[in-house]
Design an enzyme around this catalytic site. Structure first.
Site, short mmCIF file in Angstrom:
data_model
loop_
_atom_site.label_atom_id
_atom_site.label_comp_id
_atom_site.label_asym_id
_atom_site.label_seq_id
_atom_site.Cartn_x
_atom_site.Cartn_y
_atom_site.Cartn_z
N CYS A 4 -4.71 -13.95 -2.13
CA CYS A 4 -5.19 -12.94 -1.06
C CYS A 4 -4.35 -13.29 0.07
O CYS A 4 -4.49 -14.19 0.63
CB CYS A 4 -6.58 -13.02 -1.06
SG CYS A 4 -7.27 -11.98 0.40
N CYS A 7 -6.68 -14.33 2.82
CA CYS A 7 -7.16 -15.80 2.58
C CYS A 7 -6.11 -16.54 3.12
O CYS A 7 -6.39 -17.74 3.73
CB CYS A 7 -7.35 -16.00 1.17
SG CYS A 7 -9.34 -15.30 0.64
N ASP A 30 -3.68 -6.40 13.86
CA ASP A 30 -3.04 -5.57 12.85
C ASP A 30 -1.51 -5.57 13.20
O ASP A 30 -0.96 -5.58 14.17
CB ASP A 30 -3.54 -4.18 12.71
CG ASP A 30 -3.36 -3.51 11.36
OD1 ASP A 30 -4.06 -3.62 10.63
OD2 ASP A 30 -2.05 -3.42 10.99
N HIS A 97 -12.20 -6.13 5.46
CA HIS A 97 -11.89 -6.10 6.75
C HIS A 97 -12.54 -4.94 7.45
O HIS A 97 -12.39 -3.87 7.14
CB HIS A 97 -10.53 -6.40 6.89
CG HIS A 97 -9.59 -5.16 6.24
ND1 HIS A 97 -9.47 -5.53 4.94
CD2 HIS A 97 -9.02 -4.25 6.51
CE1 HIS A 97 -8.77 -4.57 4.26
NE2 HIS A 97 -8.37 -3.66 5.39
N HIS A 99 -11.54 -2.64 10.70
CA HIS A 99 -10.47 -2.33 11.83
C HIS A 99 -11.38 -2.01 12.96
O HIS A 99 -12.19 -1.15 12.97
CB HIS A 99 -9.73 -1.11 11.39
CG HIS A 99 -8.94 -1.13 10.01
ND1 HIS A 99 -7.51 -1.37 10.13
CD2 HIS A 99 -9.27 -1.25 8.73
CE1 HIS A 99 -6.94 -1.18 8.80
NE2 HIS A 99 -7.94 -1.11 8.08
P1 AMP Z 1 -6.35 -1.10 4.65
O1 AMP Z 1 -5.35 -0.33 4.36
O2 AMP Z 1 -7.59 -0.79 5.34
O3 AMP Z 1 -6.72 -2.28 3.65
O4 AMP Z 1 -5.92 -2.22 5.85
C1 AMP Z 1 -4.92 -3.26 5.72
C2 AMP Z 1 -4.52 -3.56 7.12
O5 AMP Z 1 -3.70 -4.80 7.07
C3 AMP Z 1 -3.37 -2.50 7.54
O6 AMP Z 1 -3.69 -1.94 8.71
C4 AMP Z 1 -1.84 -3.41 7.64
O7 AMP Z 1 -1.24 -3.09 8.80
C5 AMP Z 1 -2.75 -5.04 7.87
N1 AMP Z 1 -1.77 -5.97 7.68
C6 AMP Z 1 -1.05 -6.13 6.26
N2 AMP Z 1 -0.33 -7.29 6.39
C7 AMP Z 1 -0.75 -7.86 7.68
C8 AMP Z 1 -0.52 -9.17 8.29
N3 AMP Z 1 0.44 -10.07 7.63
N4 AMP Z 1 -1.02 -9.30 9.56
C9 AMP Z 1 -1.65 -8.57 10.22
N5 AMP Z 1 -1.94 -7.25 9.72
C10 AMP Z 1 -1.76 -7.30 8.48
#
Ligand code: AMP
Length: 111
Positions: A4, A7, A30, A97, A99
């Site tokens: 994950c 994680c 993000d 998560h 946002h």
């Molecule tokens: P979701 O589409 O609601 O599952 O959101 C996942 C979020 O994780 C997206 O907005 C991505 O931009 C963000 N994301 C993916 N990888 C990373 C990372 N390594 N660090 C910070 N945010 C991330």
């Protein structure tokens, strides 16, 4: 959960831009922000999405959101919380998560 992404960020195996942390919750910026303030608020304990969330974790997330909104300077101006869930919800990372987005006038339309 070993494969994950979030994680791994919580464990420090992948860098995260930390905004808030306590024993139950980790929050970080993000990587692809959709607003001037775009923070992901996540439980440290792995759960796929809101369907697996227990009341104690929900309370910890709520408390963290309140503290982060204040520290990010959006408590007065307002902000949006989104938690995508599953395929139709366009969830791309299967670790619950929230946002937290703000710092500008967000569009009224959400879907
Ligand atoms: P979701 O589409 O609601 O599952 O959101 C996942 C979020 O994780 C997206 O907005 C991505 O931009 C963000 N994301 C993916 N990888 C990373 C990372 N390594 N660090 C910070 N945010 C991330």
């Amino acid at each position: 959960m070993s494969d994950c992404l979030f994680c791994k960020i919580i464990a420090g195996e992948i860098p995260g831009n930390t905004v808030f942390e306590n024993d139950k919750v980790y929050a970080f910026r993000d990587i692809n922000p959709q607003a001037p303030v775009h923070v992901l608020v996540v439980p440290k304990k792995h759960m796929d999405n809101i369907l697996q969330c227990d009341a104690e974790t929900a309370a910890a997330l709520t408390d963290a959101v309140q503290q982060i909104a204040a520290s990010e300077g959006v408590a007065e101006s307002g902000f949006r919380l989104v938690s995508n869930c599953g395929r139709d919800g366009a969830q791309s990372v299967n670790h619950l998560h929230i946002h937290l987005m703000g710092g500008k006038q967000l569009p009224e339309r959400m879907g």
